[in-house]
Design a protein around this motif. Structure first.
Motif, PDB file in Angstrom:
ATOM      1  N   ASN A 164      20.926 -24.727   3.615  1.00 17.80           N
ATOM      2  CA  ASN A 164      22.413 -24.192   3.603  1.00 17.80           C
ATOM      3  C   ASN A 164      22.467 -23.042   2.699  1.00 17.80           C
ATOM      4  O   ASN A 164      23.083 -21.984   2.995  1.00 17.80           O
ATOM      5  N   PHE A 165      21.654 -23.238   1.470  1.00 17.93           N
ATOM      6  CA  PHE A 165      21.742 -21.923   0.596  1.00 17.93           C
ATOM      7  C   PHE A 165      20.977 -20.946   0.744  1.00 17.93           C
ATOM      8  O   PHE A 165      21.295 -19.637   0.688  1.00 17.93           O
ATOM      9  N   PHE A 166      19.754 -20.980   0.948  1.00 15.82           N
ATOM     10  CA  PHE A 166      18.840 -19.992   1.250  1.00 15.82           C
ATOM     11  C   PHE A 166      18.618 -19.197   2.371  1.00 15.82           C
ATOM     12  O   PHE A 166      18.970 -18.234   2.786  1.00 15.82           O
ATOM     13  N   VAL A 167      18.342 -20.353   3.574  1.00 16.85           N
ATOM     14  CA  VAL A 167      18.383 -19.849   5.002  1.00 16.85           C
ATOM     15  C   VAL A 167      19.750 -19.326   5.370  1.00 16.85           C
ATOM     16  O   VAL A 167      19.810 -18.141   5.907  1.00 16.85           O
ATOM     17  N   LYS A 168      20.651 -20.290   5.344  1.00 16.32           N
ATOM     18  CA  LYS A 168      22.230 -19.728   5.837  1.00 16.32           C
ATOM     19  C   LYS A 168      22.787 -18.710   5.125  1.00 16.32           C
ATOM     20  O   LYS A 168      23.363 -17.763   5.360  1.00 16.32           O
ATOM     21  N   GLY A 169      22.612 -19.098   3.711  1.00 17.09           N
ATOM     22  CA  GLY A 169      23.491 -18.144   2.640  1.00 17.09           C
ATOM     23  C   GLY A 169      22.678 -16.945   2.492  1.00 17.09           C
ATOM     24  O   GLY A 169      23.665 -15.866   1.936  1.00 17.09           O
ATOM     25  N   TYR A 170      21.414 -16.765   2.692  1.00 18.00           N
ATOM     26  CA  TYR A 170      20.833 -15.372   2.150  1.00 18.00           C
ATOM     27  C   TYR A 170      20.226 -14.832   3.479  1.00 18.00           C
ATOM     28  O   TYR A 170      20.546 -13.711   3.687  1.00 18.00           O
ATOM     29  N   LEU A 171      19.181 -15.376   3.920  1.00 16.64           N
ATOM     30  CA  LEU A 171      18.412 -14.996   5.102  1.00 16.64           C
ATOM     31  C   LEU A 171      19.205 -14.566   6.259  1.00 16.64           C
ATOM     32  O   LEU A 171      19.004 -13.461   6.762  1.00 16.64           O
ATOM     33  N   ALA A 172      20.157 -15.560   6.818  1.00 13.28           N
ATOM     34  CA  ALA A 172      21.026 -15.234   7.816  1.00 13.28           C
ATOM     35  C   ALA A 172      21.867 -14.067   7.616  1.00 13.28           C
ATOM     36  O   ALA A 172      22.189 -13.321   8.583  1.00 13.28           O
ATOM     37  N   VAL A 173      22.281 -13.960   6.354  1.00 16.10           N
ATOM     38  CA  VAL A 173      23.092 -12.851   6.245  1.00 16.10           C
ATOM     39  C   VAL A 173      22.625 -11.521   5.915  1.00 16.10           C
ATOM     40  O   VAL A 173      23.075 -10.494   6.433  1.00 16.10           O
ATOM     41  N   THR A 174      21.284 -11.543   5.417  1.00 15.23           N
ATOM     42  CA  THR A 174      20.578 -10.173   5.110  1.00 15.23           C
ATOM     43  C   THR A 174      19.855  -9.926   6.479  1.00 15.23           C
ATOM     44  O   THR A 174      19.725  -8.695   6.740  1.00 15.23           O
ATOM     45  N   PHE A 175      19.302 -10.978   7.100  1.00 17.72           N
ATOM     46  CA  PHE A 175      18.774 -10.278   8.613  1.00 17.72           C
ATOM     47  C   PHE A 175      19.325 -10.999   9.735  1.00 17.72           C
ATOM     48  O   PHE A 175      19.268 -11.863  10.494  1.00 17.72           O
ATOM     49  N   GLN A 176      20.738  -9.956  10.191  1.00 16.52           N
ATOM     50  CA  GLN A 176      21.725 -10.706  11.046  1.00 16.52           C
ATOM     51  C   GLN A 176      21.252 -10.689  12.297  1.00 16.52           C
ATOM     52  O   GLN A 176      21.910 -11.440  13.173  1.00 16.52           O
ATOM     53  N   GLY A 177      20.269  -9.763  12.721  1.00 18.12           N
ATOM     54  CA  GLY A 177      19.562  -9.533  13.958  1.00 18.12           C
ATOM     55  C   GLY A 177      18.467 -10.920  14.428  1.00 18.12           C
ATOM     56  O   GLY A 177      18.025 -10.669  15.430  1.00 18.12           O
ATOM     57  N   THR A 178      18.176 -11.649  13.405  1.00 20.80           N
ATOM     58  CA  THR A 178      17.404 -12.691  13.530  1.00 20.80           C
ATOM     59  C   THR A 178      17.834 -13.857  13.738  1.00 20.80           C
ATOM     60  O   THR A 178      18.867 -14.295  12.588  1.00 20.80           O
ATOM     61  N   PRO A 179      17.605 -14.864  14.584  1.00 24.58           N
ATOM     62  CA  PRO A 179      18.064 -16.259  14.550  1.00 24.58           C
ATOM     63  C   PRO A 179      17.274 -17.064  13.796  1.00 24.58           C
ATOM     64  O   PRO A 179      16.003 -17.024  13.623  1.00 24.58           O
ATOM     65  N   PHE A 180      18.067 -17.722  13.090  1.00 27.98           N
ATOM     66  CA  PHE A 180      17.308 -18.723  11.857  1.00 27.98           C
ATOM     67  C   PHE A 180      17.987 -20.215  12.087  1.00 27.98           C
ATOM     68  O   PHE A 180      18.551 -20.565  12.786  1.00 27.98           O
ATOM     69  N   ILE A 181      17.025 -21.202  11.741  1.00 30.62           N
ATOM     70  CA  ILE A 181      17.392 -22.469  11.910  1.00 30.62           C
ATOM     71  C   ILE A 181      18.605 -22.838  10.831  1.00 30.62           C
ATOM     72  O   ILE A 181      18.871 -22.155  10.106  1.00 30.62           O
ATOM     73  N   GLY A 182      19.227 -23.985  11.327  1.00 27.38           N
ATOM     74  CA  GLY A 182      20.460 -24.273  10.568  1.00 27.38           C
ATOM     75  C   GLY A 182      20.561 -25.801  10.225  1.00 27.38           C
ATOM     76  O   GLY A 182      19.474 -26.494  10.240  1.00 27.38           O
ATOM     77  N   LEU A 183      21.955 -26.322   9.886  1.00 27.94           N
ATOM     78  CA  LEU A 183      21.788 -27.824   9.208  1.00 27.94           C
ATOM     79  C   LEU A 183      21.402 -28.749  10.269  1.00 27.94           C
ATOM     80  O   LEU A 183      20.958 -29.722  10.123  1.00 27.94           O
ATOM     81  N   ARG A 184      21.572 -28.246  11.599  1.00 32.82           N
ATOM     82  CA  ARG A 184      21.343 -29.186  12.764  1.00 32.82           C
ATOM     83  C   ARG A 184      19.903 -29.507  12.770  1.00 32.82           C
ATOM     84  O   ARG A 184      19.439 -30.527  12.824  1.00 32.82           O
ATOM     85  N   ASP A 185      19.188 -28.407  12.573  1.00 30.56           N
ATOM     86  CA  ASP A 185      17.606 -28.568  12.533  1.00 30.56           C
ATOM     87  C   ASP A 185      17.138 -29.719  11.427  1.00 30.56           C
ATOM     88  O   ASP A 185      16.141 -30.358  11.176  1.00 30.56           O
ATOM     89  N   ALA A 186      17.728 -28.904  10.042  1.00 29.92           N
ATOM     90  CA  ALA A 186      17.563 -29.966   8.826  1.00 29.92           C
ATOM     91  C   ALA A 186      17.984 -31.553   9.226  1.00 29.92           C
ATOM     92  O   ALA A 186      17.330 -32.325   8.621  1.00 29.92           O
ATOM     93  N   ALA A 187      19.099 -31.611   9.781  1.00 32.38           N
ATOM     94  CA  ALA A 187      19.450 -33.124  10.344  1.00 32.38           C
ATOM     95  C   ALA A 187      18.419 -33.922  11.178  1.00 32.38           C
ATOM     96  O   ALA A 187      18.060 -35.087  11.123  1.00 32.38           O
ATOM     97  N   LEU A 188      17.626 -33.168  11.747  1.00 32.13           N
ATOM     98  CA  LEU A 188      16.571 -33.860  12.545  1.00 32.13           C
ATOM     99  C   LEU A 188      15.424 -34.066  11.670  1.00 32.13           C
ATOM    100  O   LEU A 188      14.450 -35.003  12.006  1.00 32.13           O
ATOM    101  N   VAL A 189      14.878 -33.206  10.632  1.00 28.75           N
ATOM    102  CA  VAL A 189      13.867 -33.467   9.840  1.00 28.75           C
ATOM    103  C   VAL A 189      14.013 -34.452   8.615  1.00 28.75           C
ATOM    104  O   VAL A 189      13.138 -35.105   8.559  1.00 28.75           O
ATOM    105  N   VAL A 190      15.273 -34.431   8.207  1.00 31.57           N
ATOM    106  CA  VAL A 190      15.444 -35.351   6.798  1.00 31.57           C
ATOM    107  C   VAL A 190      15.255 -36.845   7.334  1.00 31.57           C
ATOM    108  O   VAL A 190      14.606 -37.497   6.610  1.00 31.57           O
ATOM    109  N   PRO A 191      15.807 -37.388   8.365  1.00 30.51           N
ATOM    110  CA  PRO A 191      15.491 -38.986   8.755  1.00 30.51           C
ATOM    111  C   PRO A 191      14.048 -39.101   8.886  1.00 30.51           C
ATOM    112  O   PRO A 191      13.546 -40.074   8.312  1.00 30.51           O
ATOM    113  N   ILE A 192      13.177 -37.916   9.514  1.00 30.89           N
ATOM    114  CA  ILE A 192      11.768 -38.324   9.434  1.00 30.89           C
ATOM    115  C   ILE A 192      11.141 -38.531   8.199  1.00 30.89           C
ATOM    116  O   ILE A 192      10.254 -39.309   8.015  1.00 30.89           O
ATOM    117  N   VAL A 193      11.438 -37.458   7.351  1.00 29.42           N
ATOM    118  CA  VAL A 193      10.971 -37.229   6.131  1.00 29.42           C
ATOM    119  C   VAL A 193      11.149 -38.786   5.286  1.00 29.42           C
ATOM    120  O   VAL A 193      10.278 -39.320   4.641  1.00 29.42           O
TER     121      VAL A 193
END
Length: 304
Positions: free
Chosen positions: A253-282
């Protein structure tokens, strides 16, 4: 089995070994955060590969006055040679593979060079005559670039045929290395967490050895004796797993979406939906490892 009595024993064990429990929580938290980060990094690499490989073009560089490589003899590609390359791209052989293409002359190449390296002193020394005229080709399937290379490399006036995906591979190799490093660190931390949980359970059992002896004398089952110790390990690991899940969501939320996605707007990044898939597994991984290590530790201590 009396649930109240079991939970009372669990609470007693957690209080007696508070420092060890905190250590288990911290080690589990750190190790599972690395596990989640490595998983997210692999998802990001896969997403970026799909995006950039589809956009990667094949560059057909033509000869300049100074070229002596490829099919070049120190003379600039003639209009007939340029027309020959274009005719080959429009031919029935390559049309099934080519999505679209366009021609870039030396002036256009120089303008693009100045835009890309606007802050570089190299722009003061580069002249349009130094740059290749180029056919930029988008393929319907970027993995079939070898067909284009075989068809065009031998044509007169062609210096080289370059698949731009080759420039992306070193970047993805570095990202993969970072991901594997995170996996390696996570594996070591998970081993440390398992050993720490086992040690905590054995210490907890040792501190209550008199109570355990009495339980055995009065006929308490092995399952009743083991359950509180297993729950102690599971609870400590669960807390660490939940903290790791929160850290993973915060990173996205804060690093990927809040910084990377804003700085490199031409590049697709993972989001909270992807995190929601990983967290239950962890969380599940943390609980299962804790339950397994605690069960083995208490069974060995009791010699069941």
């Amino acid at each position: 089995m009396r649930l109240g009595l079991v939970m009372s024993e669990v609470g007693s064990g957690l209080r007696r070994n508070a420092s060890m429990v905190v250590s288990v929580v911290l080690v589990t938290f750190i190790s599972l955060t690395f596990v989640g980060t490595a998983a997210l990094l692999q998802m990001q690499i896969t997403q970026m590969k799909g995006y950039w490989y589809d956009k990667a073009q094949v560059a057909v560089y033509l000869c300049t006055d100074t070229d002596t490589t490829g099919n070049c003899t120190g003379a600039m590609a003639t209009q007939d040679q340029i027309a020959g390359v274009k005719a080959q791209l429009d031919s029935d052989v390559l049309t099934p593979y080519v999505d679209k293409f366009y021609f870039e002359d030396q002036t256009q190449a120089y303008d693009r060079f100045k835009q890309q390296f606007a802050d570089s002193p190299a722009t003061e020394f580069v002249q349009p005559a130094y740059l290749n005229e180029t056919f930029w080709v988008n393929l319907k399937d970027p993995t079939q670039s070898d067909v284009l290379t075989e068809s065009l490399s031998s044509l007169a006036g062609v210096q080289s045929v370059v698949d731009q995906r080759g420039y992306l591979d070193p970047i993805f190799a570095v990202l993969n290395a970072a991901s594997y490093t995170a996996i390696g660190i996570a594996s070591l931390m998970l081993i440390a967490a398992v050993l720490l949980i086992a040690t905590t359970i054995r210490l907890s059992a040792f501190s209550r050895r008199r109570e355990l002896g009495i339980m055995r004398l009065v006929g308490a089952s092995n399952r009743f004796i083991q359950t509180p110790f297993i729950l102690e390990g599971v609870i400590a690991a669960l807390v660490g797993s939940l903290l790791a899940g929160g850290a993973i969501i915060a990173i996205v939320n804060f690093f990927v979406k809040g910084y990377l996605a804003v700085t490199f707007q031409g590049t697709p990044f993972i989001g909270l939906r992807d995190a929601a898939l990983v967290v239950p597994i962890v969380i599940v991984v943390g609980i299962l490892l804790a339950a397994l290590s605690a069960n083995v530790a208490i069974r060995r201590y009791l010699k069941v």
